[in-house]
Design a protein around this motif. Structure first.
Motif, PDB file in Angstrom:
ATOM      1  N   GLU A   1       0.841  -1.190   0.000  1.00 57.44           N
ATOM      2  CA  GLU A   1       0.000   0.000   0.000  1.00 57.44           C
ATOM      3  C   GLU A   1       0.888   1.256   0.000  1.00 57.44           C
ATOM      4  O   GLU A   1       2.029   1.216   0.428  1.00 57.44           O
ATOM      5  CB  GLU A   1      -0.919  -0.008   1.216  1.00 57.44           C
ATOM      6  CG  GLU A   1      -0.171  -0.051   2.536  1.00 57.44           C
ATOM      7  CD  GLU A   1      -1.097  -0.341   3.695  1.00 57.44           C
ATOM      8  OE1 GLU A   1      -1.058   0.450   4.638  1.00 57.44           O
ATOM      9  OE2 GLU A   1      -1.825  -1.323   3.631  1.00 57.44           O
ATOM     10  N   PRO A   2       0.355   2.366  -0.471  1.00 59.43           N
ATOM     11  CA  PRO A   2       1.162   3.589  -0.513  1.00 59.43           C
ATOM     12  C   PRO A   2       1.470   4.106   0.894  1.00 59.43           C
ATOM     13  O   PRO A   2       0.751   3.814   1.847  1.00 59.43           O
ATOM     14  CB  PRO A   2       0.292   4.574  -1.285  1.00 59.43           C
ATOM     15  CG  PRO A   2      -1.080   4.018  -1.248  1.00 59.43           C
ATOM     16  CD  PRO A   2      -0.960   2.535  -1.057  1.00 59.43           C
ATOM     17  N   ASP A   3       2.498   4.914   0.945  1.00 55.07           N
ATOM     18  CA  ASP A   3       2.931   5.485   2.214  1.00 55.07           C
ATOM     19  C   ASP A   3       1.863   6.455   2.731  1.00 55.07           C
ATOM     20  O   ASP A   3       1.484   7.389   2.030  1.00 55.07           O
ATOM     21  CB  ASP A   3       4.252   6.216   2.000  1.00 55.07           C
ATOM     22  CG  ASP A   3       4.885   6.681   3.299  1.00 55.07           C
ATOM     23  OD1 ASP A   3       4.406   6.274   4.379  1.00 55.07           O
ATOM     24  OD2 ASP A   3       5.863   7.448   3.226  1.00 55.07           O
ATOM     25  N   PRO A   4       1.329   6.223   3.963  1.00 55.57           N
ATOM     26  CA  PRO A   4       0.267   7.092   4.472  1.00 55.57           C
ATOM     27  C   PRO A   4       0.784   8.473   4.923  1.00 55.57           C
ATOM     28  O   PRO A   4      -0.003   9.367   5.160  1.00 55.57           O
ATOM     29  CB  PRO A   4      -0.310   6.314   5.646  1.00 55.57           C
ATOM     30  CG  PRO A   4       0.821   5.470   6.129  1.00 55.57           C
ATOM     31  CD  PRO A   4       1.621   5.138   4.894  1.00 55.57           C
ATOM     32  N   ARG A   5       2.098   8.648   5.049  1.00 56.13           N
ATOM     33  CA  ARG A   5       2.639   9.931   5.497  1.00 56.13           C
ATOM     34  C   ARG A   5       2.497  10.969   4.376  1.00 56.13           C
ATOM     35  O   ARG A   5       2.716  10.666   3.213  1.00 56.13           O
ATOM     36  CB  ARG A   5       4.106   9.787   5.877  1.00 56.13           C
ATOM     37  CG  ARG A   5       4.311   8.893   7.083  1.00 56.13           C
ATOM     38  CD  ARG A   5       5.760   8.735   7.384  1.00 56.13           C
ATOM     39  NE  ARG A   5       6.366   8.009   6.249  1.00 56.13           N
ATOM     40  CZ  ARG A   5       7.647   7.726   6.143  1.00 56.13           C
ATOM     41  NH1 ARG A   5       8.487   8.137   7.066  1.00 56.13           N
ATOM     42  NH2 ARG A   5       8.102   7.064   5.116  1.00 56.13           N
TER      43      ARG A   5
END
Length: 155
Positions: free
Chosen positions: A23-27
């Protein structure tokens, strides 16, 4: 020797699971926001500096009718150009003000005058039944600028 090292790296990678996240980086990505805010800040500072250096427009304060013409009062010295067009006197004044019109007497004859707002400033028109000639001069007076327009009929 290089080829052996590349084969060894491939073998090692095929047996190991991928260590990246699926999944993509949530930051949040802060660097693009930072650059955008810096650009906006400098744009606004430039606009403020440009506004401070832009001189205020010259304003027409008052119009006074005299025996042989008209006096225009400005808050500072405007740029004035004039020409005679088909017997009428047309003046372009680099200033701002409201549109006005009226009539004055010159040697017992009516002279119609009109002050019009335009893109380049103010247009002052003098029209009479006989061709007009005009002279004008300006002078500073008590922190204001007085433009005196003297009219006469052409011979």
């Amino acid at each position: 020797m290089k080829q052996n090292h590349v084969k060894h790296a491939r073998l090692r990678l095929e047996g190991v699971e991928d260590s990246t996240l699926a999944e993509p980086d949530p930051r949040p990505k802060l660097f693009p926001r930072f650059l955008a805010s810096i650009a906006l800040f400098f744009f606004l500072v430039g606009m403020m500096i440009g506004r401070l250096q832009d001189p205020a427009p010259v304003m027409l304060d008052d119009i006074q009718i005299t025996a042989d013409g008209m006096q225009l009062l400005f808050d500072s010295e405007p740029k004035v150009t004039a020409e005679h067009v088909d017997g009428a006197l047309v003046m372009r004044i680099d200033a701002e003000g409201s549109s006005r019109q009226g009539q004055l007497q010159l040697d017992g004859r009516n002279v119609n005058w009109r002050v019009l707002r335009s893109k380049g400033g103010l247009l002052v028109n003098f029209v009479a039944a006989r061709p007009l000639r005009g002279q004008w001069h300006g002078a500073a007076e008590g922190g204001r600028w007085r433009l005196v327009i003297s009219l006469g009929a052409e011979d």
